[in-house]
Design a protein around this motif. Structure first.
Motif, mmCIF file in Angstrom:
data_model
loop_
_atom_site.group_PDB
_atom_site.id
_atom_site.type_symbol
_atom_site.label_atom_id
_atom_site.label_comp_id
_atom_site.label_asym_id
_atom_site.label_seq_id
_atom_site.Cartn_x
_atom_site.Cartn_y
_atom_site.Cartn_z
ATOM 1 N N HIS A 9 0.886 -1.168 0.000
ATOM 2 C CA HIS A 9 0.000 0.000 0.000
ATOM 3 C C HIS A 9 0.922 1.216 0.000
ATOM 4 C CE1 HIS A 9 -2.676 3.032 1.864
ATOM 5 N NE2 HIS A 9 -3.699 2.258 1.604
ATOM 6 N N ILE A 10 0.500 2.318 -0.629
ATOM 7 C CA ILE A 10 1.438 3.432 -0.775
ATOM 8 C C ILE A 10 1.675 4.190 0.519
ATOM 9 C CG2 ILE A 10 0.987 3.711 -3.245
ATOM 10 C CD1 ILE A 10 -0.771 6.076 -2.665
ATOM 11 N N VAL A 11 0.787 4.059 1.491
ATOM 12 C CA VAL A 11 0.986 4.728 2.778
ATOM 13 C C VAL A 11 1.296 3.724 3.884
ATOM 14 C CG1 VAL A 11 -0.153 6.114 4.563
ATOM 15 C CG2 VAL A 11 -0.437 6.719 2.164
ATOM 16 N N ALA B 184 -13.458 9.771 -2.000
ATOM 17 C CA ALA B 184 -12.466 9.800 -0.916
ATOM 18 C C ALA B 184 -11.321 10.761 -1.209
ATOM 19 C CB ALA B 184 -11.901 8.392 -0.698
ATOM 20 N N CYS B 185 -11.110 11.058 -2.469
ATOM 21 C CA CYS B 185 -9.896 11.785 -2.849
ATOM 22 C C CYS B 185 -9.886 13.219 -2.314
ATOM 23 C CB CYS B 185 -9.753 11.808 -4.368
ATOM 24 S SG CYS B 185 -8.304 12.741 -4.915
ATOM 25 N N PRO B 186 -8.864 13.580 -1.537
ATOM 26 C CA PRO B 186 -8.852 14.910 -0.922
ATOM 27 C C PRO B 186 -8.574 16.042 -1.911
ATOM 28 C CG PRO B 186 -6.799 13.794 -0.469
ATOM 29 C CD PRO B 186 -7.690 12.796 -1.163
ATOM 30 N N VAL B 187 -8.111 15.704 -3.107
ATOM 31 C CA VAL B 187 -7.913 16.772 -4.086
ATOM 32 C C VAL B 187 -8.920 16.657 -5.229
ATOM 33 C CG1 VAL B 187 -5.495 17.217 -3.529
ATOM 34 C CG2 VAL B 187 -6.054 15.478 -5.221
ATOM 35 N N GLY B 188 -9.970 15.874 -4.999
ATOM 36 C CA GLY B 188 -11.104 15.857 -5.918
ATOM 37 C C GLY B 188 -10.816 15.299 -7.304
ATOM 38 N N ILE B 189 -9.886 14.355 -7.422
ATOM 39 C CA ILE B 189 -9.655 13.745 -8.728
ATOM 40 C C ILE B 189 -10.807 12.792 -9.022
ATOM 41 C CG2 ILE B 189 -8.087 12.333 -10.113
ATOM 42 C CD1 ILE B 189 -5.843 13.176 -8.236
ATOM 43 N N GLU B 190 -11.382 12.923 -10.201
ATOM 44 C CA GLU B 190 -12.492 12.037 -10.554
ATOM 45 C C GLU B 190 -11.910 10.770 -11.162
ATOM 46 O OE1 GLU B 190 -14.859 14.965 -12.668
ATOM 47 O OE2 GLU B 190 -16.270 14.825 -11.014
ATOM 48 N N ILE B 191 -11.360 9.974 -10.275
ATOM 49 C CA ILE B 191 -10.564 8.831 -10.708
ATOM 50 C C ILE B 191 -11.385 7.883 -11.582
ATOM 51 C CG2 ILE B 191 -9.055 6.968 -9.899
ATOM 52 C CD1 ILE B 191 -8.993 8.538 -7.184
ATOM 53 N N HIS B 192 -12.656 7.673 -11.197
ATOM 54 C CA HIS B 192 -13.471 6.720 -11.966
ATOM 55 C C HIS B 192 -13.739 7.234 -13.380
ATOM 56 C CE1 HIS B 192 -16.131 9.611 -10.258
ATOM 57 N NE2 HIS B 192 -17.256 9.001 -10.544
ATOM 58 N N HIS C 49 -2.601 15.596 -10.096
ATOM 59 C CA HIS C 49 -2.883 16.319 -8.856
ATOM 60 C C HIS C 49 -2.671 15.444 -7.625
ATOM 61 C CE1 HIS C 49 -5.917 19.211 -11.057
ATOM 62 N NE2 HIS C 49 -4.730 19.162 -11.636
ATOM 63 N N CYS C 50 -2.546 14.152 -7.864
ATOM 64 C CA CYS C 50 -2.499 13.175 -6.760
ATOM 65 C C CYS C 50 -1.400 13.503 -5.753
ATOM 66 C CB CYS C 50 -2.270 11.782 -7.324
ATOM 67 S SG CYS C 50 -2.034 10.524 -6.073
ATOM 68 N N ILE C 51 -1.767 13.487 -4.472
ATOM 69 C CA ILE C 51 -0.777 13.714 -3.425
ATOM 70 C C ILE C 51 -0.406 12.407 -2.708
ATOM 71 C CG2 ILE C 51 -1.375 16.147 -3.104
ATOM 72 C CD1 ILE C 51 -3.018 15.345 -0.638
ATOM 73 N N ARG C 52 -0.786 11.277 -3.284
ATOM 74 C CA ARG C 52 -0.364 9.960 -2.778
ATOM 75 C C ARG C 52 -0.757 9.747 -1.317
ATOM 76 N NH1 ARG C 52 0.306 9.692 -7.652
ATOM 77 N NH2 ARG C 52 2.303 9.513 -8.737
ATOM 78 N N CYS C 53 -2.002 10.068 -1.025
ATOM 79 C CA CYS C 53 -2.455 9.923 0.358
ATOM 80 C C CYS C 53 -2.939 8.518 0.645
ATOM 81 C CB CYS C 53 -3.573 10.921 0.644
ATOM 82 S SG CYS C 53 -5.126 10.473 -0.170
ATOM 83 N N GLY C 54 -3.284 7.768 -0.395
ATOM 84 C CA GLY C 54 -3.740 6.395 -0.197
ATOM 85 C C GLY C 54 -5.222 6.258 0.107
ATOM 86 N N ALA C 55 -5.939 7.362 0.198
ATOM 87 C CA ALA C 55 -7.358 7.279 0.572
ATOM 88 C C ALA C 55 -8.167 6.470 -0.441
ATOM 89 C CB ALA C 55 -7.955 8.679 0.712
ATOM 90 N N CYS C 56 -7.836 6.632 -1.722
ATOM 91 C CA CYS C 56 -8.641 5.934 -2.724
ATOM 92 C C CYS C 56 -8.423 4.428 -2.664
ATOM 93 C CB CYS C 56 -8.351 6.475 -4.132
ATOM 94 S SG CYS C 56 -6.640 6.382 -4.662
ATOM 95 N N LEU C 57 -7.227 4.010 -2.235
ATOM 96 C CA LEU C 57 -6.988 2.573 -2.084
ATOM 97 C C LEU C 57 -7.905 2.016 -0.999
ATOM 98 C CD1 LEU C 57 -4.347 3.695 -3.425
ATOM 99 C CD2 LEU C 57 -3.114 1.921 -2.210
ATOM 100 N N PRO D 32 -7.110 2.426 -7.107
ATOM 101 C CA PRO D 32 -7.715 3.231 -8.180
ATOM 102 C C PRO D 32 -6.723 4.168 -8.870
ATOM 103 C CG PRO D 32 -9.158 3.171 -6.283
ATOM 104 C CD PRO D 32 -7.896 2.487 -5.860
ATOM 105 N N ILE D 33 -5.939 4.894 -8.103
ATOM 106 C CA ILE D 33 -5.029 5.841 -8.756
ATOM 107 C C ILE D 33 -4.002 5.081 -9.594
ATOM 108 C CG2 ILE D 33 -3.525 6.056 -6.707
ATOM 109 C CD1 ILE D 33 -4.272 8.802 -9.327
ATOM 110 N N GLY D 34 -3.574 3.933 -9.091
ATOM 111 C CA GLY D 34 -2.629 3.119 -9.856
ATOM 112 C C GLY D 34 -3.272 2.560 -11.115
HETATM 113 S S1 SF4 Z 1 -7.157 9.650 -2.980
HETATM 114 FE FE1 SF4 Z 1 -6.552 11.133 -4.551
HETATM 115 S S2 SF4 Z 1 -4.700 12.084 -3.740
HETATM 116 FE FE2 SF4 Z 1 -5.056 10.259 -2.512
HETATM 117 S S3 SF4 Z 1 -3.820 8.656 -3.519
HETATM 118 FE FE3 SF4 Z 1 -5.864 8.513 -4.401
HETATM 119 S S4 SF4 Z 1 -5.798 9.846 -6.205
HETATM 120 FE FE4 SF4 Z 1 -4.024 10.358 -4.970
#
Ligand code: SF4
Lengths: 260, 479, 264
Positions: free
Chosen positions: B149-151, B369-377, B310-318, B339-341
């Motif tokens: 996991h990234i975090v 979940a993404c704190p910077v609002g990336i519409e990953i889906h 924009h991803c800050i690699r917080c791991g929330a989306c995982l 998801p981000i991966g």
């Molecule tokens: S939740 Fe958003 S900022 Fe955090 S790892 Fe996933 S894409 Fe990156």
């Protein structure tokens, strides 16, 4: 593009119920037509004049989701031609509503005229519970359904259309119905279109978790506004010993009206 | 075996592993509870996300300017800035620095970018003993595994696993499973290596343009030690990590901590301005910053997909992802799982990873979940569009979609095709349900299929609304 | 570098690719510009209005104390310099009880030893600053030979504690900001105990204010023109990498004590 809830855009309109064009997703037409029939029952009971534009086929979501935008675009054009003149379009699927309202503008973006048409139609398309609660301003149908019922929040309903309370408002007014909030109501059932067959092992594990939550809550029924979620959940429940049944919200209300 | 098939196998194995499911469920439930509390500390979490998104959008839209500003300012304080177009270049730059200083022992803090370029392997191949000092990374290094996991790199392990590992590798008592004792043992072991290290390598969470600073977020203090003790320090990071201003951290530090672990702010948030200054008692004599592209500028070139940067690699989306929760981190076999991966890897590493964009139900829990609002889906959908447009999808899928589109192009055709399909399916004997003979097996292997109805909705509607007339097309005869 | 030419070519390759990507993408209508326009003022003050922030003064001190309690920073409120010296010596005595680790500390005596800092190789690493020299002057006899001043040496392994000043404190998060001018980089992270001597007047209400003061009113008043590094420290070092259980003292200090001088 997150979609605004219709709350701001369509204040509950008093007056005569409008003429409604039925948008019956291809999947409902061919696999679960009873949901369409129940939709008709409920809307007619509310006094809506219904139309089924016979030229409709498929909104293009399967092609769009699989990445085939050209194919999806052709189906979008057909849809926009078919429904272009309709004042209110009602659909018994949150997912297909989201396709039209949310994804058509992106699909049409290279052609300004098409994009404008997509936005116009998108403003007139309603998911079933949204139409009742937001457009007609009706939550009380006079239905009765004496069972324990849980709601599954379909992903498109919840995260594209931001409709969570609308189905619950309708259910709360059904006599005898005990509305049960389950753990993980917002968790994806694992359907995901082609995902469900391409990655069945993941899809099944996701559905199993939903089934666990339903069985733990000892509900009689799980309801939702998406036929495809219900198909997935029903398919997994059918192979388990539990006794939870699935029922589309329109079907639940139609039954409730019949027995009231 | 290609990456797609490997993924399928690993996903199946993980989906059936009840032990790992339990571990992930426990970890994520703990995380969820902490994050719920943490978000409560924001007066307006949604507004915080909107602002973070606006700031990242600005940072990315003027990335060239901000990169140069950062470079100019940090060079003015004596740091060296290196630019790496790809992983090989980054490795070579760092190896060259290490060789120049006769480096034998390297200490590293957590950096997903270093995983991306396989830096540790490169250093070890060049004969330099390289130690991961983040506790979770240290554990997975001892196990010879990539982070899960990234975090939370050791998210897949129970304390018994770690106790067994430490007993074997560090000689702790076999029955010592208290986290305190295990942490003590690791600390003691790693301290020796810190003191003896010739080179410290860290990542960066943010690069601050207006002051020329490297911002590093951590809880343990190992990154601070990497920046304090060794005589030379390398910061390895991606070009997308820019924030325009120092003031932005007043938002991004709490945001990253909340989304990452639920903490109000992480324990240590450090700002590096350069190498040791005259008069300072410690700190590296040289500070090298390596800025990695490795496909990022390609993502940048696509306006519709560049928000992935924009991803800050917080791991929330995982943590939020039901697919990640089912298959875990290793099944992805990518640097960035979840998801981000899934969204980013096909863009950074190419078509061999297309399958990841399809291995998702597109539920959108990640975006929520993404704190910077990336519409990953939605980005996953765009990945799919790229794959299909470039004809990289299986011919069978293409055929299916084409067939559907062809049938749906004309209502009459659609109706006939539907009727035919339903008739055929009604011939499917119950005995073959779910077996290899079943044409619906991809569905029925895992769940029951519905009974095909005798009459479509449109046929019913026609019948109902027009008086039955002989020989009319109106009534579809029940089949 | 041995070969400077490829390096500059690399720079041009990366920056050129970035510039071209931006030019190329700017014309794409898919770019959503609404959110960027939405919050011009947010770009100015990114954190403003997002957190509950104490008023300056008394409320700030109160909030600082609460946050520190939550993040496990130990704060001791001090009235005068003499009192600070007395408290400090108590702490240094108790340091002997801070896991005497015979394996790592050769010659560590048994606990209960009357000497203030008895362990042979240990010592108190102190930022060489007038305020700390004053603070320690009553203790010089007890500590003779055991104080290591930052002006003379770097902080090394096995120091009993690091004693430093702070650049600022933050009420919003209960944080202490230490720069590398506070006795170097290691003083506040290498020892098991970090003691900070600070004044209540140093408490900034929030991160926004604290960061602004680090950055300085103008570019050349920045902290980073006199210090190569700074850390916002929020509690003692920690990890939750094992089953999400909190353990203090992962790599850095297991205890963080702030001696907070209440009078300006
Ligand atoms: S939740 Fe958003 S900022 Fe955090 S790892 Fe996933 S894409 Fe990156």
């Amino acid at each position: 593009m997150s979609l605004e809830s219709s709350q701001e855009r369509w204040p509950a309109a008093a007056g005569a119920p409008p003429e409604v064009a039925l948008f019956i997703p291809c999947f409902v037409d061919q696999v679960t037509p009873e949901i369409g029939r129940d939709l008709v029952t409920v809307l007619e009971r509310l006094g809506c004049r219904l139309r089924f534009p016979p030229d409709q086929t498929c909104c293009g979501q399967p092609a769009f989701n699989a990445g085939y935008r050209q194919e999806a675009r052709a189906l979008m054009r057909r849809f926009l031609d078919t429904f272009g003149n309709s004042e209110a379009i009602v659909c018994p699927s949150g997912s297909c509503t989201a396709m039209v309202r949310g994804f058509y503008p992106e699909l049409a973006q290279s052609d300004p005229a098409l994009a404008a048409a997509a936005r116009r139609v998108g403003e007139r398309v309603y998911e079933f519970s949204e139409f009742l609660v937001r457009r007609l301003g009706i939550t009380e149908l006079g239905a009765a359904f004496p069972h324990r019922v849980a709601v599954h929040d379909g992903c498109h309903m919840l995260r594209e259309l931001h409709l969570k309370d609308e189905p619950r408002q309708l259910l709360r007014r059904v006599r005898g119905l005990e509305l049960v909030e389950i753990d993980d109501a917002e968790r994806c059932c694992g359907f995901g279109g082609s995902f469900s067959v391409n990655y069945g092992m993941i899809s099944e594990a996701m559905a199993a978790r939903k089934a666990d939550a339903l069985e733990a809550a000892e509900v009689d029924y799980v309801t939702a506004c998406d036929p495809s979620c219900l198909l997935q959940i029903a398919g997994v429940l059918a192979r388990r010993p539990g006794r939870v049944r699935t029922l589309h919200l329109a079907s639940l209300l139609a039954r409730g009206l019949a027995s009231a | 075996m290609n990456a797609a098939r490997q993924f399928r196998h690993a996903a199946r194995a993980a989906a059936q592993d009840a032990e790992i499911a339990g571990i992930l469920r426990f970890n994520i439930a703990t995380y969820d509870a902490a994050v719920a509390l943490g978000r409560g500390r924001f007066l307006d979490w949604r507004e915080a996300r909107r602002r973070a998104e606006a700031i990242k959008r600005d940072a990315i839209a003027q990335l060239d300017r901000y990169l140069e500003e950062f470079e100019r300012r940090i060079i003015a304080r004596g740091a060296a800035v290196h630019w790496a177009p790809d992983a090989a270049a980054a490795r070579e730059i760092i190896l060259e620095i290490a060789r120049r200083h006769n480096v034998r022992r390297v200490v590293k803090s957590k950096s997903m970018v270093s995983e991306e370029i396989h830096l540790r392997e490169a250093l070890e191949q060049a004969g330099m003993a390289t130690l991961e000092t983040d506790l979770g990374e240290y554990i997975v290094q001892l196990r010879n595994e990539p982070p899960y996991h990234i975090v939370t790199p050791a998210m897949h392990l129970r304390r018994e696993h770690i106790a067994g590992l430490f007993h074997q590798k560090l000689g702790t008592p076999a029955d010592e499973t208290s986290p305190e004792a295990l942490v003590r043992a690791a600390r003691r072991e790693m301290r020796q290596r810190f003191v003896a290290a010739d080179l410290g390598i860290t990542g960066a969470n943010f690069l601050i343009a207006d002051h020329g600073l490297v911002a590093i977020t951590e809880n343990e203090g190992n990154a601070r030690l990497c920046a304090s003790l060794p005589p030379v320090q390398v910061v390895l990071t991606g070009i997308e990590k820019l924030l325009p201003r120092l003031a932005d951290l007043a938002l991004f530090w709490p945001l990253l901590a909340t989304a990452g672990t639920g903490q109000p702010i992480t324990c240590y948030n450090s700002l590096l301005g350069g190498p040791r200054r005259g008069g300072e008692p410690d700190g590296p004599r040289e500070l090298h910053i390596v800025l990695l592209d490795n496909g990022r500028s390609r993502v940048l070139a696509d306006a519709a997909q560049r928000e992935l940067l924009h991803c800050i690699r917080c791991g929330a989306c995982l943590n939020a992802c039901p697919v990640f929760q089912t298959i875990g981190g290793h099944a992805y076999a990518t640097t960035y799982p979840g998801p981000i991966g899934a969204a980013l890897t096909p863009l950074l590493r190419g078509p061999a990873y297309d399958h990841l964009a399809y291995a998702t139900s597109l539920c959108g829990a990640c975006a929520e979940a993404c704190p910077v609002g990336i519409e990953i889906h939605h980005q996953l959908l765009r990945d799919r569009a790229q794959a299909a447009a470039a004809r990289r999808r299986p011919w069978s899928e293409r055929l299916e979609i084409r067939a559907l589109a062809w049938a749906a192009a004309k209502p009459r055709r659609f109706e006939r095709a539907g009727r035919l399909a339903r008739r055929l399916l009604r011939l499917r004997p119950q005995a073959i349900d779910g077996t290899r003979l079943d044409p619906l097996r991809p569905w029925t292997r895992y769940r029951q299929a519905p009974e095909p109805p005798p009459q479509s909705f449109r046929a019913w509607w026609r019948q109902r609304n027009s008086p039955p007339a002989p020989n009319s097309m109106a009534a579809e005869p029940p089949s | 570098m041995t070969s400077p030419i490829p390096e500059s070519r690399n720079r041009e390759a990366v920056l050129g690719a970035v510039r071209q990507a931006l030019r190329h993408a700017a014309s794409n209508p898919a770019e959503r510009d609404a959110p960027a326009q939405a919050s011009r003022s947010a770009l100015e003050f990114p954190a403003r209005g997002l957190f509950s922030i104490p008023a300056p003064g008394e409320a700030g001190v109160q909030r600082f104390l609460e946050e520190c309690a939550a993040n496990r920073t130990e704060v001791i409120q001090i009235g005068s310099e003499e009192q600070a010296s007395a408290v400090l010596i108590k702490i240094l005595e108790s340091v002997m009880g801070l896991e005497p680790n015979p394996a790592a500390i050769p010659g560590a005596g048994p606990a209960g030893n009357t000497a203030v800092v008895a362990a042979g190789s240990e010592g108190l690493y102190v930022q060489d600053a007038p305020a700390l020299r004053r603070l320690l002057s009553p203790l010089l006899e007890n500590l003779s030979g055991r104080i290591l001043w930052s002006s003379a040496t770097a902080c090394e392994e096995n120091r009993a504690a690091g004693l430093t000043l702070a650049e600022a404190l933050v009420a919003q998060t209960g944080s202490v900001i230490v720069g590398s001018d506070c006795g170097g980089r290691a003083a506040s992270v290498l020892p098991e105990l970090h003691i900070v001597y600070a004044r209540a007047s140093q408490i900034a209400p929030d991160l926004e204010t604290a960061l602004a003061s680090l950055g300085g009113a103008s570019a050349n008043e920045s902290l980073f023109d006199r210090a190569s590094m700074a850390s916002v420290v929020t509690g003692p070092s920690r990890t939750a990498d094992i089953e999400k259980l909190l353990v203090l003292g992962a790599h850095g200090p297991r205890r963080l004590i702030v001696l907070l001088c209440m009078n300006a």
